[in-house]
Design a protein around this motif. Structure first.
Motif, PDB file in Angstrom:
ATOM      1  N   SER A  16      16.836  11.525 -30.235  1.00 39.74           N
ATOM      2  CA  SER A  16      18.061  10.738 -30.276  1.00 39.74           C
ATOM      3  C   SER A  16      19.199  11.459 -30.968  1.00 39.74           C
ATOM      4  CB  SER A  16      17.793   9.415 -30.999  1.00 39.74           C
ATOM      5  OG  SER A  16      17.322   9.660 -32.315  1.00 39.74           O
ATOM      6  N   SER A  17      18.938  12.572 -31.596  1.00 41.10           N
ATOM      7  CA  SER A  17      19.977  13.321 -32.291  1.00 41.10           C
ATOM      8  C   SER A  17      19.958  14.770 -31.827  1.00 41.10           C
ATOM      9  CB  SER A  17      19.776  13.235 -33.805  1.00 41.10           C
ATOM     10  OG  SER A  17      18.515  13.778 -34.169  1.00 41.10           O
ATOM     11  N   ALA A  20      24.171  17.515 -27.577  1.00 40.62           N
ATOM     12  CA  ALA A  20      24.090  16.825 -26.295  1.00 40.62           C
ATOM     13  C   ALA A  20      24.042  17.838 -25.163  1.00 40.62           C
ATOM     14  CB  ALA A  20      25.279  15.878 -26.136  1.00 40.62           C
ATOM     15  N   GLN A  41      24.285   6.030 -28.145  1.00 37.58           N
ATOM     16  CA  GLN A  41      25.424   6.945 -28.219  1.00 37.58           C
ATOM     17  C   GLN A  41      25.076   8.312 -27.638  1.00 37.58           C
ATOM     18  OE1 GLN A  41      26.560   6.968 -32.337  1.00 37.58           O
ATOM     19  NE2 GLN A  41      27.437   4.895 -32.273  1.00 37.58           N
ATOM     20  N   HIS A  42      23.857   8.769 -27.922  1.00 38.82           N
ATOM     21  CA  HIS A  42      23.428  10.064 -27.400  1.00 38.82           C
ATOM     22  C   HIS A  42      23.371  10.054 -25.870  1.00 38.82           C
ATOM     23  CE1 HIS A  42      20.256  13.523 -27.446  1.00 38.82           C
ATOM     24  NE2 HIS A  42      21.472  13.966 -27.181  1.00 38.82           N
ATOM     25  N   GLU A  44      24.938   7.977 -23.829  1.00 42.63           N
ATOM     26  CA  GLU A  44      26.284   7.789 -23.288  1.00 42.63           C
ATOM     27  C   GLU A  44      27.034   9.118 -23.237  1.00 42.63           C
ATOM     28  OE1 GLU A  44      27.115   3.149 -24.681  1.00 42.63           O
ATOM     29  OE2 GLU A  44      28.040   4.826 -25.746  1.00 42.63           O
ATOM     30  N   SER A  45      26.828   9.959 -24.247  1.00 45.61           N
ATOM     31  CA  SER A  45      27.482  11.274 -24.239  1.00 45.61           C
ATOM     32  C   SER A  45      26.904  12.179 -23.160  1.00 45.61           C
ATOM     33  CB  SER A  45      27.332  11.930 -25.617  1.00 45.61           C
ATOM     34  OG  SER A  45      25.958  12.179 -25.908  1.00 45.61           O
ATOM     35  N   LEU A  46      25.608  12.006 -22.842  1.00 46.29           N
ATOM     36  CA  LEU A  46      24.990  12.833 -21.809  1.00 46.29           C
ATOM     37  C   LEU A  46      25.390  12.388 -20.409  1.00 46.29           C
ATOM     38  CD1 LEU A  46      21.367  13.234 -23.235  1.00 46.29           C
ATOM     39  CD2 LEU A  46      23.121  15.000 -23.092  1.00 46.29           C
ATOM     40  N   GLY A  48      28.022  10.159 -19.674  1.00 46.92           N
ATOM     41  CA  GLY A  48      29.438   9.888 -19.502  1.00 46.92           C
ATOM     42  C   GLY A  48      29.743   8.483 -19.040  1.00 46.92           C
TER      43      GLY A  48
END
Length: 325
Positions: A16-17, A20, A41-42, A44-46, A48
């Motif tokens: 999870s950290s 990315a 959040q992780h 969502e960053s991957l 988009g």
């Protein structure tokens, strides 16, 4: 916890950290089990895209359960779980189609996901075919739902045989036995009810999936979605039939309880009528005689008390042997 499933069913865990890093093209299914805020959040960053929260998944409004935002398609369905280990429950699962991948967000572990992950290696799924993954996952969920209904039907048949089966006519059944049957019936009624609720959400989801352009352009996926939709409709009709049988069984069991209570009251009425004349005679003439040998019996009073206690104990034993309390 985030699991990545690649072409061929290869499973890897995603932390999870950390940085990315882009997902591989062969990743077709991303399964998020009870994700934390960092996991969300992780991912969502991957990808988009925005991912629905747990509160959003619980929303019952159709506009919040099935919608398209940009290139991502968001869907939510309720899946039956906890069938083998306790009372049946529903859990809301989010299905997101984004970047040719299927993303599932769940906060429980329904059995169909475990079954699908084990069978994924034998499926003909290539890179970018997340919608086909969704179709096969829905097929697995529907198959598991069919198994649940079959299990419910088998158990209901056992209860029906126990209540109305051969060799029980004329046999007095204690209320405790009938109460146990009522509890079983209520458990199976809950199971079938939750299954019907799940099928309703699955029917709406399958209808929404069939209307997607990416499904209409993929004939194998389109055919599979059509089969899944037909199976859902058949299972819904079967669940309604099973539910009506449960209602009949419940009404019949309640009727037997009332019949048993009426029989008990009838027995007490008969006993009262039988002993009423002797009690009337004893009340009028019982103490109106000169010669009563028991009046001068030294142990008469203790014997009377003992007789009262003995008859009370025998009455309690007899009533308990009949299962009346």
């Amino acid at each position: 916890m985030i699991h990545l499933y690649r072409v061929g069913g290869v499973k890897t865990a995603l932390p999870s950290s950390g940085a990315a890093e882009p997902l591989g093209e062969d990743v077709v299914w991303i399964d998020m089990l009870d994700p934390t805020e960092a996991d969300m959040q992780h991912m969502e960053s991957l990808l988009g895209v925005m991912l629905p929260t747990r509160e959003t998944l619980k929303n019952i409004e159709p506009s919040s359960r099935y919608y398209t935002e940009g290139n991502a398609v968001y869907m939510t369905a309720s899946i039956v779980m906890n069938v083998d280990f306790g009372l049946a429950q529903l859990t809301d699962v989010g299905f997101i189609l984004a970047e040719g991948r299927l993303v599932t967000i769940r906060h429980a572990e329904p059995k169909p996901f475990f079954l699908f992950a084990a069978d994924m290696k034998r499926l003909d799924i290539g890179p970018g075919q997340g919608v086909r993954v969704l179709a096969h996952l829905l097929d697995t969920i529907v198959d598991r739902t069919a198994e649940i209904l079959e299990l419910a039907v088998a158990k209901i048949d056992n209860v029906s045989i126990a209540v109305f089966g051969e060799g029980v006519r004329g046999r007095r059944r204690p209320p405790a036995e009938l109460e146990e049957r009522l509890i079983e019936i209520s458990t199976y009624h809950r199971l079938v009810s939750k299954t019907r609720d799940s099928l309703i959400t699955l029917a709406r989801l399958s209808t929404y999936v069939q209307a997607l352009g990416r499904v209409r352009d993929d004939k194998p996926t389109k055919d599979l979605c059509r089969i899944v939709a037909h199976d859902i409709q058949s299972l819904s009709e079967h669940a309604s039939f099973v539910s009506s049988n449960i209602s009949f069984l419940l009404d019949s069991s309640l009727g037997l309880v009332n019949l048993e209570q009426n029989n008990i009251m009838k027995l007490f009425s008969v006993v009262s009528v039988v002993f009423a004349p002797p009690m009337l005679i004893a009340g009028i003439y019982g103490m109106n005689f000169d010669r009563m040998p028991e009046l001068h019996w030294a142990y008469g009073y203790p014997a009377a008390v003992a007789a009262m206690l003995l008859t009370g104990v025998l009455a309690i034993y007899w009533l308990r042997s009949r299962g009346w309390f």
